[in-house]
Motif scaffolding. Sequence first.
Motif, PDB file in Angstrom:
ATOM      1  N   VAL A  16      44.569 -60.704  12.980  1.00  0.00           N
ATOM      2  CA  VAL A  16      45.552 -61.494  14.142  1.00  0.00           C
ATOM      3  C   VAL A  16      47.077 -61.361  13.413  1.00  0.00           C
ATOM      4  O   VAL A  16      47.908 -60.917  14.269  1.00  0.00           O
ATOM      5  N   VAL A  17      47.200 -61.679  12.040  1.00  0.00           N
ATOM      6  CA  VAL A  17      48.400 -61.883  11.587  1.00  0.00           C
ATOM      7  C   VAL A  17      49.117 -60.587  11.515  1.00  0.00           C
ATOM      8  O   VAL A  17      50.274 -60.347  11.239  1.00  0.00           O
ATOM      9  N   THR A  18      48.273 -59.496  11.412  1.00  0.00           N
ATOM     10  CA  THR A  18      48.843 -58.088  11.260  1.00  0.00           C
ATOM     11  C   THR A  18      49.170 -57.288  12.390  1.00  0.00           C
ATOM     12  O   THR A  18      49.809 -56.290  12.478  1.00  0.00           O
ATOM     13  N   TYR A  19      48.566 -57.749  13.599  1.00  0.00           N
ATOM     14  CA  TYR A  19      48.577 -56.995  14.773  1.00  0.00           C
ATOM     15  C   TYR A  19      48.980 -57.793  15.965  1.00  0.00           C
ATOM     16  O   TYR A  19      50.098 -57.382  16.634  1.00  0.00           O
ATOM     17  N   VAL A  20      48.569 -58.989  16.196  1.00  0.00           N
ATOM     18  CA  VAL A  20      48.822 -59.689  17.419  1.00  0.00           C
ATOM     19  C   VAL A  20      50.592 -59.926  17.642  1.00  0.00           C
ATOM     20  O   VAL A  20      51.136 -59.684  18.683  1.00  0.00           O
ATOM     21  N   PRO A  21      51.228 -60.380  16.480  1.00  0.00           N
ATOM     22  CA  PRO A  21      52.504 -60.544  16.766  1.00  0.00           C
ATOM     23  C   PRO A  21      53.545 -59.328  17.472  1.00  0.00           C
ATOM     24  O   PRO A  21      54.472 -59.507  18.249  1.00  0.00           O
ATOM     25  N   TRP A  22      52.941 -58.242  17.158  1.00  0.00           N
ATOM     26  CA  TRP A  22      53.728 -56.963  17.592  1.00  0.00           C
ATOM     27  C   TRP A  22      53.590 -56.893  19.186  1.00  0.00           C
ATOM     28  O   TRP A  22      54.332 -56.315  19.919  1.00  0.00           O
ATOM     29  N   LEU A  23      52.483 -57.589  19.776  1.00  0.00           N
ATOM     30  CA  LEU A  23      52.507 -57.554  21.302  1.00  0.00           C
ATOM     31  C   LEU A  23      53.277 -58.569  22.154  1.00  0.00           C
ATOM     32  O   LEU A  23      53.748 -58.031  23.059  1.00  0.00           O
ATOM     33  N   PHE A  24      53.864 -59.101  21.293  1.00  0.00           N
ATOM     34  CA  PHE A  24      55.096 -60.116  21.829  1.00  0.00           C
ATOM     35  C   PHE A  24      56.620 -59.319  21.787  1.00  0.00           C
ATOM     36  O   PHE A  24      57.465 -59.969  22.260  1.00  0.00           O
ATOM     37  N   PHE A  25      56.307 -58.131  21.078  1.00  0.00           N
ATOM     38  CA  PHE A  25      57.905 -57.404  21.440  1.00  0.00           C
ATOM     39  C   PHE A  25      57.398 -56.140  22.258  1.00  0.00           C
ATOM     40  O   PHE A  25      57.772 -54.985  21.439  1.00  0.00           O
ATOM     41  N   PRO A  26      57.262 -56.152  23.222  1.00  0.00           N
ATOM     42  CA  PRO A  26      56.883 -54.830  24.043  1.00  0.00           C
ATOM     43  C   PRO A  26      58.127 -53.946  24.086  1.00  0.00           C
ATOM     44  O   PRO A  26      57.928 -52.859  24.250  1.00  0.00           O
ATOM     45  N   GLU A  27      59.485 -54.562  24.122  1.00  0.00           N
ATOM     46  CA  GLU A  27      60.583 -53.588  24.399  1.00  0.00           C
ATOM     47  C   GLU A  27      60.956 -52.781  22.958  1.00  0.00           C
ATOM     48  O   GLU A  27      61.837 -51.927  23.080  1.00  0.00           O
ATOM     49  N   ARG A  28      60.646 -53.411  21.926  1.00  0.00           N
ATOM     50  CA  ARG A  28      61.052 -52.966  20.751  1.00  0.00           C
ATOM     51  C   ARG A  28      60.571 -51.636  20.483  1.00  0.00           C
ATOM     52  O   ARG A  28      59.320 -51.539  20.516  1.00  0.00           O
ATOM     53  N   THR A  29      61.022 -50.688  19.777  1.00  0.00           N
ATOM     54  CA  THR A  29      60.593 -49.343  19.329  1.00  0.00           C
ATOM     55  C   THR A  29      59.857 -49.606  18.048  1.00  0.00           C
ATOM     56  O   THR A  29      60.159 -49.985  16.965  1.00  0.00           O
ATOM     57  N   VAL A  30      58.670 -49.623  18.032  1.00  0.00           N
ATOM     58  CA  VAL A  30      57.481 -49.443  16.915  1.00  0.00           C
ATOM     59  C   VAL A  30      56.599 -48.314  16.962  1.00  0.00           C
ATOM     60  O   VAL A  30      56.696 -47.624  17.921  1.00  0.00           O
ATOM     61  N   PHE A  31      55.985 -48.057  15.964  1.00  0.00           N
ATOM     62  CA  PHE A  31      55.184 -46.985  15.766  1.00  0.00           C
ATOM     63  C   PHE A  31      53.705 -47.300  15.300  1.00  0.00           C
ATOM     64  O   PHE A  31      53.364 -48.135  14.798  1.00  0.00           O
TER      65      PHE A  31
END
Length: 574
Positions: A481-496
């Motif tokens: 949860v702490v390593t994956y879920v937070p990234w779901l709340f930044f759908p517009e940010r450029t991530v890899f």
Amino acid sequence: MTDAPRPAVDQPTADQPAAVQDSAVQDSADQDSAAQPAAPLLPRPARRPARPSLYDRFSRHVNSDVRAQRLYRWLGPALVVVLAAVARLWNLGAAHDLMNQFDETYYVKDAWTMLQLGYEGSWPEDGNASFLSGDVGVFSTDPTFVIHPPLGKWIIALGMLAFGPGSGWGWRITTALLGTAAVLLLMLIARRLTRSTTFAVVAGLLMAVDGLAISMSRVALLDTSLTFFVLLAFLFVLVDRERTMARIAESVAARVEGDTPPLSSTASWGPLLWNRPWILAAGAALGAACAVKWSGVWVLAGLGVYLVVTDALARRRAGVALWPTDALRQGAVSFVLLVPIATVVYLASWTGWLVTDGGYDRHVADANPATGLFSWVPLPLQSLWQFHVTMYNSAAGITSGHTYASPAWQWPLLVRPTGMYYHHDALGVDGCTAASGCSQVVSSIPNPLVWYAGVAAVLYLAYRFVVARDWRHAFVLTGIVVTYVPWLFFPERTVFQFYTVLMLPFLLLALTFALQRIAASGSADDDRRHTGQRLVLVFLGVALLLAAFWYPVISAMTVPYDFWRLHNWLPTWI
């Protein structure tokens, strides 16, 4: 109890004719014979006892010999660590380049200037070419803007301090060493969770040969350092849990006399535990994680919540009547133990910026100091705060397109792995003998079989937690949860996709639990256990074969272009 009498018609009497008596006796005999199963024509062969499996025989040998048990406990993990080191250190400088599609081009040069100036200096436009040619002094004292804290770059700088900046060995060695150490940390965590050295070795082996873990240990990025500190924090929290749960139960039990209900006894409140050195250690590790990348803050917050919840449940099990309120009291203590030391470690990572004058925004607060409540804060710290605001606004606004961008919802599906580095030579160039040319590739793709199996294992572990309420499953799921879920709340940010290297260890822990259950060690009949163990061995064998197949294209080995194309199983993987 006696049998009930049969009906009278079945019992012949003396006044009945002899024929009737004989018929009745025959009918009774027929009924009795019909009730009995027919004797087999041939006797059934005796069932041969199942032959112990290789795993069972190995376990019995190890468990029956104390010296063998001790040897296995350190030799098994040691061999995995050696394998991990070889995979990460062999030919480490093969790609003599600063991978300018990704941030190695920034971190390496920033790290070098930090060694010289104490802060990140600026480089000319052709700075990469100069650096790679050995001219590493073309930077200026003008500061450059950065969006990440300095600790990860200081770690990279240590390698160049020891080996010089002349090759990839210098700027990648510390990342490779931390990547190797992360494998050891994973095994230590797995050993405590599974209570099995064998399955701890399985978890470590899967990470030791995984393409994502290897490739991210062979490039000078920040994510492997972040993974190391996060795993260190989880290990410390796990050790604290083993100590604290027993202390709570013993303390409450000592207060209760006889059968006195807890509500009317001193067990209405549990103990406030200040002596928790492993929480202090976890706080320091999490402060270091935040000083590498700000995403470590999510782990700090998540583990803080985990501590409060586990303390609450431990107090309820121990019989504390006011356990919800009691858990909040202990939560305040845990906050004091965890967060301040994390803050101190984080601020300490900025020492170079604070003790020099040339860093970006170093004196920004001089012209506009704080007033009122925060006016007492020293100006360097005020400037650091304002610099952080600028950094956050810049990082949150990274929405530009990128060839290898992959939103977080795609990560479990492995839609778009990250290509870190690619170099191609035509036939005859630099000794290339392949008609299609030769390629050097650093791809951060994980082992596909292990990755998809791990995603399935996470779903299985979530189901098992709902059914069995096993705290070990909750511990692993907290990591997911702490390593994956937070990234779901930044759908517009450029991530890899390569960000999942932080998620990978917990994915492998979930997979290890699933494999342990399939193997059914000691908890099922022989046939079931042997079948499960064979399945696990087949899975591990295929995983190792795939790891060998992928290793050339995650380690910049020179391979025929057609061989590289064989690895692109999906069109989005190129």
